[in-house]
Design a protein around this motif. Sequence first.
Motif, short mmCIF file in Angstrom:
data_model
loop_
_atom_site.label_atom_id
_atom_site.label_comp_id
_atom_site.label_asym_id
_atom_site.label_seq_id
_atom_site.Cartn_x
_atom_site.Cartn_y
_atom_site.Cartn_z
N ILE A 1 -21.66 -70.65 -32.93
CA ILE A 1 -21.62 -69.35 -32.27
C ILE A 1 -21.55 -68.23 -33.30
O ILE A 1 -22.33 -67.28 -33.27
CB ILE A 1 -20.40 -69.25 -31.33
N LEU A 2 -20.62 -68.35 -34.24
CA LEU A 2 -20.29 -67.19 -35.07
C LEU A 2 -21.14 -67.06 -36.32
O LEU A 2 -21.18 -66.00 -36.92
CB LEU A 2 -18.81 -67.23 -35.44
N LYS B 1 -24.42 -69.04 -36.58
CA LYS B 1 -25.83 -69.35 -36.29
C LYS B 1 -26.33 -68.69 -35.02
O LYS B 1 -27.49 -68.82 -34.67
CB LYS B 1 -26.01 -70.86 -36.17
N PHE B 2 -25.45 -68.02 -34.30
CA PHE B 2 -25.83 -67.32 -33.07
C PHE B 2 -26.51 -68.21 -32.05
O PHE B 2 -27.51 -67.83 -31.46
CB PHE B 2 -26.77 -66.16 -33.35
N LEU B 3 -26.01 -69.42 -31.87
CA LEU B 3 -26.58 -70.24 -30.80
C LEU B 3 -25.51 -70.43 -29.73
O LEU B 3 -24.34 -70.62 -30.04
CB LEU B 3 -27.01 -71.59 -31.35
N GLY B 4 -25.94 -70.37 -28.49
CA GLY B 4 -24.97 -70.53 -27.40
C GLY B 4 -24.17 -69.27 -27.14
O GLY B 4 -23.01 -69.33 -26.75
N ILE B 5 -24.81 -68.09 -27.37
CA ILE B 5 -24.09 -66.83 -27.15
C ILE B 5 -23.87 -66.57 -25.65
O ILE B 5 -22.86 -66.02 -25.25
CB ILE B 5 -24.87 -65.65 -27.76
N CYS B 6 -24.84 -66.98 -24.81
CA CYS B 6 -24.72 -66.71 -23.37
C CYS B 6 -23.44 -67.30 -22.79
O CYS B 6 -22.64 -66.58 -22.20
CB CYS B 6 -25.94 -67.21 -22.60
N PHE C 1 -20.90 -68.22 -24.45
CA PHE C 1 -19.81 -67.63 -25.23
C PHE C 1 -19.35 -66.33 -24.59
O PHE C 1 -18.15 -66.07 -24.45
CB PHE C 1 -20.31 -67.39 -26.66
N LEU C 2 -20.30 -65.49 -24.18
CA LEU C 2 -19.94 -64.23 -23.55
C LEU C 2 -19.64 -64.41 -22.06
O LEU C 2 -18.82 -63.71 -21.49
CB LEU C 2 -21.06 -63.21 -23.72
N GLY C 3 -20.32 -65.37 -21.45
CA GLY C 3 -20.23 -65.50 -19.99
C GLY C 3 -18.97 -66.18 -19.50
O GLY C 3 -18.35 -65.72 -18.54
N ASN D 1 -28.87 -74.32 -22.50
CA ASN D 1 -28.03 -73.79 -23.57
C ASN D 1 -28.72 -74.03 -24.90
O ASN D 1 -29.02 -75.16 -25.27
CB ASN D 1 -26.69 -74.51 -23.52
N CYS D 2 -28.99 -72.94 -25.64
CA CYS D 2 -29.79 -73.12 -26.85
C CYS D 2 -29.00 -73.86 -27.92
O CYS D 2 -29.60 -74.43 -28.83
CB CYS D 2 -30.33 -71.81 -27.38
#
Lengths: 196, 226
Positions: A18-19, A21-26, A28-30, A113-114
Motif C-alpha cells: 500500500i504505502l 507500491k500503491f497497490l490496493g489503495i481502493c 485501503f481507503l474504502g 483488487n490490484c
Amino acid sequence: MPVLLSIFLAAILTDNYILSKFLGICPFLGVSKKTNTALGMSVAVILVMTIATAVTWPIYNYVLAPNNLEYMETLAFILIIAALVQFVEILLKKFLPPIYNALGVYLPLITTNCAVLGVTMNVIEKGAADASFGYIESIVNAFGSGCGFLVAMIIFSGIRVKLEACDIPKSLKGLPITLVAAAILAVAFLGFQGMV
Amino acid sequence: MAKKSLLQEFTKGIIKENPVLCLVLGTCPTLAVTTSAANAIGMGVSATLVLLCSNITISLLRKVIPNKVRIPAFITIIAGFVSIVQMIVKAYAPSIDEALGVYLPLIVVNCIILGRAEMYASKNGVIASAVDGLGMGVGFTVALLCMGIIRELLGAGTIFGIPVTSNFMEPITIFILAPGGFFVFGMLIALANKLSGKCKKPEEIGCGSCPMKSKCHKNTEEGAVE
C-alpha cells in the motif's frame, strides 16, 4: 531460512504494497474506517494472495512459459484469480462456516483488487530477474505482502478513528485529509528503506 | 437515462464526473505512475485506449451477455484489450513500458474501466458508450498529467525531462517518492472540492462507482452503524 525471513520482512516493511507500491489503495481507503472491517479485509487478502500465487506460479512456469504464451499472462492470471476466489468462497461456506461468516463479504471484492494481481505478476518478474527466487520464495513473498497490507490497514484504521474527532477545514474533509495522513504514514515506512 | 448531447457526454468525464478527482476511482495508477509527466501521459493514453475499446465491445455485446455472468465477461473482454495494448506499448514505446512496469497489465483491474462497463456501456448504445469512454479516458489522462507535472516539477525540477527550476530551487525529492504521491493527490482533491463543490459526497471514499459498491458499501455502512 534467513533468506526467506528477509524476503518476508522486506515484503512487509520496505516493499509495503500500500504505502510504497500503491497497490490496493481502493480497499485501503474504502474499508479502513473501522479496525474490525480492516482486519477482516486484510485476512481475506492474505488468504487470497497466498493461494493465488501458489496457483499462478506453476501455471506460468509450467504451462505458459514452455509454450511461449507469456503474453497471455494478464488474461490468464485475472481469470484464475476470479475463479479461485469463487472456489475459495464455496469451500469456506461448505467446510468452515465460521471463517466464511467472518470473511465472506470481503472475498468478492478481492477479485478486482490490484494488490492480488500485482503480487502474482511481481513474483514472476522477480523470478525472471533472479533464478534463485523460486516457488517457496514466491509464496513467502506473497504471504509477506499480505501481512504488510494487514499492518498498513490496521495502523491506518487507528489513525482514521482519531481523525474523525478532529476539526478539519471544510474542503479538506473526508478523502483529502485521509490522503495527507497516508502521506505521513508513508514517510514513516520510508524509514525502513535500506533496513532489509 | 436522460438524453444528453454527445458533447455533454464527452465533457462530463473531464469535468463534472472526472473519474480521478470527483469519483476517486483508479487511485492506484494515479499515485504510482505520476512520478513524471511523460509516464502519466503513457498511462493515461493506454488506459484511454482500453476504455474506448472495451466500452465499444461491451456496448455491442450488451444484449448477448447474460446478466449473471456479466462481471466475469467484462473482465475477460477488458483483459483481452489490455494484453493488446501491452504488446503495442512494448513494441513501439519500450521506455514507457519499462517505466510503467507492472502497472500496465494492472489496467485490467482499474475500477474506472470496469465501472464504466457496468454503469454505462452495458446500458447504452455504441456511439454514446464510445464517447463516454473517450471522455472518461481524457479526464483520467488530464488528472494524471496534473499530478505528473506537479510531482516532477517539485520532485525533480523538470517538466517532461526539461530542467526548469535548476537555477533557483533544489528539487524536493520526496515528491517523487511514495509520500509525495499521497500528499499531492490529497491536495488536488481538496482543490477540486473547493473549486467545484459539485463533486460527490466525500463519504463515498474510493467506491464512487466501483461495480462492487453495493456489497462494499453496505458493509462499511454496517460498520458505521454499530
